[in-house]
Design a protein around this motif. Structure first.
Motif, PDB file in Angstrom:
ATOM      1  N   GLY A 134       0.816  -1.207   0.000  1.00 54.48           N
ATOM      2  CA  GLY A 134       0.000   0.000   0.000  1.00 54.48           C
ATOM      3  C   GLY A 134       0.850   1.257   0.000  1.00 54.48           C
ATOM      4  O   GLY A 134       2.061   1.230   0.210  1.00 54.48           O
ATOM      5  N   ASP A 135       0.181   2.373  -0.214  1.00 53.63           N
ATOM      6  CA  ASP A 135       0.845   3.649  -0.436  1.00 53.63           C
ATOM      7  C   ASP A 135       1.635   4.149   0.780  1.00 53.63           C
ATOM      8  O   ASP A 135       2.761   4.617   0.631  1.00 53.63           O
ATOM      9  CB  ASP A 135      -0.192   4.694  -0.856  1.00 53.63           C
ATOM     10  N   GLU A 136       1.068   4.083   1.963  1.00 55.58           N
ATOM     11  CA  GLU A 136       1.754   4.622   3.143  1.00 55.58           C
ATOM     12  C   GLU A 136       3.070   3.887   3.414  1.00 55.58           C
ATOM     13  O   GLU A 136       4.112   4.511   3.621  1.00 55.58           O
ATOM     14  CB  GLU A 136       0.856   4.553   4.378  1.00 55.58           C
ATOM     15  N   SER A 137       3.032   2.571   3.412  1.00 59.10           N
ATOM     16  CA  SER A 137       4.268   1.809   3.614  1.00 59.10           C
ATOM     17  C   SER A 137       5.239   2.016   2.466  1.00 59.10           C
ATOM     18  O   SER A 137       6.455   2.084   2.672  1.00 59.10           O
ATOM     19  CB  SER A 137       3.962   0.316   3.767  1.00 59.10           C
ATOM     20  N   ALA A 138       4.715   2.142   1.254  1.00 55.75           N
ATOM     21  CA  ALA A 138       5.580   2.375   0.095  1.00 55.75           C
ATOM     22  C   ALA A 138       6.351   3.679   0.258  1.00 55.75           C
ATOM     23  O   ALA A 138       7.540   3.750  -0.072  1.00 55.75           O
ATOM     24  CB  ALA A 138       4.758   2.385  -1.192  1.00 55.75           C
ATOM     25  N   ARG A 139       5.696   4.714   0.780  1.00 54.28           N
ATOM     26  CA  ARG A 139       6.389   5.996   1.013  1.00 54.28           C
ATOM     27  C   ARG A 139       7.524   5.816   2.013  1.00 54.28           C
ATOM     28  O   ARG A 139       8.616   6.343   1.820  1.00 54.28           O
ATOM     29  CB  ARG A 139       5.414   7.064   1.494  1.00 54.28           C
ATOM     30  N   ARG A 140       7.275   5.064   3.086  1.00 52.21           N
ATOM     31  CA  ARG A 140       8.319   4.849   4.104  1.00 52.21           C
ATOM     32  C   ARG A 140       9.496   4.058   3.519  1.00 52.21           C
ATOM     33  O   ARG A 140      10.651   4.427   3.721  1.00 52.21           O
ATOM     34  CB  ARG A 140       7.744   4.111   5.310  1.00 52.21           C
ATOM     35  N   TYR A 141       9.203   2.973   2.819  1.00 50.85           N
ATOM     36  CA  TYR A 141      10.283   2.156   2.256  1.00 50.85           C
ATOM     37  C   TYR A 141      11.039   2.890   1.156  1.00 50.85           C
ATOM     38  O   TYR A 141      12.255   2.743   1.024  1.00 50.85           O
ATOM     39  CB  TYR A 141       9.757   0.809   1.766  1.00 50.85           C
ATOM     40  N   ALA A 142      10.330   3.680   0.364  1.00 49.27           N
ATOM     41  CA  ALA A 142      11.011   4.457  -0.682  1.00 49.27           C
ATOM     42  C   ALA A 142      11.971   5.471  -0.051  1.00 49.27           C
ATOM     43  O   ALA A 142      13.105   5.630  -0.501  1.00 49.27           O
ATOM     44  CB  ALA A 142       9.987   5.154  -1.572  1.00 49.27           C
ATOM     45  N   SER A 143      11.520   6.125   1.003  1.00 51.89           N
ATOM     46  CA  SER A 143      12.401   7.069   1.703  1.00 51.89           C
ATOM     47  C   SER A 143      13.598   6.336   2.295  1.00 51.89           C
ATOM     48  O   SER A 143      14.745   6.795   2.159  1.00 51.89           O
ATOM     49  CB  SER A 143      11.639   7.797   2.812  1.00 51.89           C
ATOM     50  N   TRP A 144      13.358   5.213   2.929  1.00 54.59           N
ATOM     51  CA  TRP A 144      14.437   4.423   3.536  1.00 54.59           C
ATOM     52  C   TRP A 144      15.478   4.038   2.475  1.00 54.59           C
ATOM     53  O   TRP A 144      16.679   4.178   2.694  1.00 54.59           O
ATOM     54  CB  TRP A 144      13.846   3.198   4.207  1.00 54.59           C
ATOM     55  N   ALA A 145      15.005   3.577   1.339  1.00 58.10           N
ATOM     56  CA  ALA A 145      15.928   3.144   0.278  1.00 58.10           C
ATOM     57  C   ALA A 145      16.773   4.313  -0.235  1.00 58.10           C
ATOM     58  O   ALA A 145      17.990   4.174  -0.420  1.00 58.10           O
ATOM     59  CB  ALA A 145      15.145   2.505  -0.866  1.00 58.10           C
ATOM     60  N   VAL A 146      16.144   5.455  -0.457  1.00 55.33           N
ATOM     61  CA  VAL A 146      16.896   6.616  -0.947  1.00 55.33           C
ATOM     62  C   VAL A 146      17.871   7.093   0.123  1.00 55.33           C
ATOM     63  O   VAL A 146      19.017   7.434  -0.184  1.00 55.33           O
ATOM     64  CB  VAL A 146      15.948   7.740  -1.416  1.00 55.33           C
ATOM     65  N   PHE A 147      17.441   7.096   1.388  1.00 57.32           N
ATOM     66  CA  PHE A 147      18.361   7.484   2.472  1.00 57.32           C
ATOM     67  C   PHE A 147      19.558   6.537   2.514  1.00 57.32           C
ATOM     68  O   PHE A 147      20.694   6.967   2.696  1.00 57.32           O
ATOM     69  CB  PHE A 147      17.665   7.447   3.830  1.00 57.32           C
ATOM     70  N   LEU A 148      19.309   5.266   2.340  1.00 56.76           N
ATOM     71  CA  LEU A 148      20.380   4.268   2.368  1.00 56.76           C
ATOM     72  C   LEU A 148      21.375   4.504   1.227  1.00 56.76           C
ATOM     73  O   LEU A 148      22.582   4.537   1.442  1.00 56.76           O
ATOM     74  CB  LEU A 148      19.780   2.862   2.284  1.00 56.76           C
ATOM     75  N   MET A 149      20.858   4.682   0.010  1.00 53.78           N
ATOM     76  CA  MET A 149      21.740   4.882  -1.142  1.00 53.78           C
ATOM     77  C   MET A 149      22.530   6.177  -1.033  1.00 53.78           C
ATOM     78  O   MET A 149      23.743   6.197  -1.241  1.00 53.78           O
ATOM     79  CB  MET A 149      20.933   4.873  -2.447  1.00 53.78           C
ATOM     80  N   THR A 150      21.847   7.273  -0.729  1.00 56.36           N
ATOM     81  CA  THR A 150      22.553   8.556  -0.690  1.00 56.36           C
ATOM     82  C   THR A 150      23.493   8.638   0.504  1.00 56.36           C
ATOM     83  O   THR A 150      24.564   9.242   0.397  1.00 56.36           O
ATOM     84  CB  THR A 150      21.577   9.743  -0.688  1.00 56.36           C
ATOM     85  N   GLY A 151      23.148   8.022   1.598  1.00 61.50           N
ATOM     86  CA  GLY A 151      24.052   7.995   2.744  1.00 61.50           C
ATOM     87  C   GLY A 151      25.324   7.226   2.418  1.00 61.50           C
ATOM     88  O   GLY A 151      26.425   7.648   2.768  1.00 61.50           O
ATOM     89  N   TYR A 152      25.170   6.125   1.715  1.00 59.26           N
ATOM     90  CA  TYR A 152      26.335   5.336   1.319  1.00 59.26           C
ATOM     91  C   TYR A 152      27.237   6.148   0.390  1.00 59.26           C
ATOM     92  O   TYR A 152      28.455   6.098   0.483  1.00 59.26           O
ATOM     93  CB  TYR A 152      25.884   4.038   0.649  1.00 59.26           C
ATOM     94  N   GLU A 153      26.611   6.915  -0.503  1.00 58.84           N
ATOM     95  CA  GLU A 153      27.387   7.740  -1.432  1.00 58.84           C
ATOM     96  C   GLU A 153      28.165   8.838  -0.712  1.00 58.84           C
ATOM     97  O   GLU A 153      29.246   9.210  -1.137  1.00 58.84           O
ATOM     98  CB  GLU A 153      26.452   8.419  -2.445  1.00 58.84           C
ATOM     99  N   GLN A 154      27.603   9.353   0.371  1.00 59.12           N
ATOM    100  CA  GLN A 154      28.183  10.525   1.016  1.00 59.12           C
ATOM    101  C   GLN A 154      29.081  10.222   2.210  1.00 59.12           C
ATOM    102  O   GLN A 154      29.781  11.109   2.684  1.00 59.12           O
ATOM    103  CB  GLN A 154      27.057  11.462   1.466  1.00 59.12           C
TER     104      GLN A 154
END
Length: 189
Positions: A134-154
């Motif tokens: 569903g949409d609410e969980s998708a928003r949380r997981y999408a944010s988590w994934a982007v935070f994970l990727m960009t944090g790793y980059e930085q």
């Protein structure tokens, strides 16, 4: 010196310079030196340095976001899409991506491209997860994934792809647990 190089090899070399030496080293002389070509060869493909860097950013966006996003979304099975999503995330050129983010902090045009990449990757995770949770969980997981990727980059810590893979697996395991709980709750109704 090699007589010519292709437009794509200029872009791949630019990303390699960014990855290994950072934004400050992305210079015409370094790109040509790594390719073993003269600057005349460069001007065969590009009007000037700004033309090259604009096209380099477009190449990065196309090759590491648009194309790969389409491949993930083409998977018909949700579980396969999740596995493809993980493989995509682990395959990114994190050294180059980190350098591009630094570049984007000082150049508004680059920042706009980085923002478009982040938004597209967020939307990808959302689109993969939404049908499952569903949409609410998708928003949380999408944010988590982007935070994970960009944090790793930085991060200034030593890059360890095995640790990144472990962290990404934790995200997927959390998602799968939540999906199993939701499926069990739906069956009990």
């Amino acid at each position: 010196m090699a007589p010519t190089a292709s437009r794509e090899t200029y872009f791949e070399t630019g990303l390699a310079v960014l990855s290994s030496a950072g934004y400050g080293s992305l210079k015409l002389s370094e790109v040509c030196r790594r390719l073993g070509v003269t600057t005349g060869s460069f001007y065969h493909f590009f009007r000037n340095w700004a033309d090259y860097t604009d096209q380099l950013l477009e190449f990065w966006f196309d090759s590491h976001t648009r194309v790969e996003v389409a491949e993930v979304l083409a998977q018909p099975d949700p579980a396969t899409r999740l596995d493809s999503l993980l493989a995509y995330g682990l395959s990114l050129p994190y050294g180059a991506e980190g350098a591009i983010r630094i570049w984007g902090a000082i150049d508004p045009k680059v920042h706009a491209v980085v923002s478009a990449v982040d938004n597209r990757r967020y939307q990808l995770v959302h689109d993969v997860v939404s049908p499952i949770l569903g949409d609410e969980s998708a928003r949380r997981y999408a944010s988590w994934a982007v935070f994970l990727m960009t944090g790793y980059e930085q991060t200034t810590l030593t890059r360890d792809v095995a640790v990144l893979e472990w962290a990404a697996q934790q995200l997927l395991e959390s998602l799968r647990r939540e999906a199993a709980i939701a499926t069990g709750a739906a069956r009990r109704r």
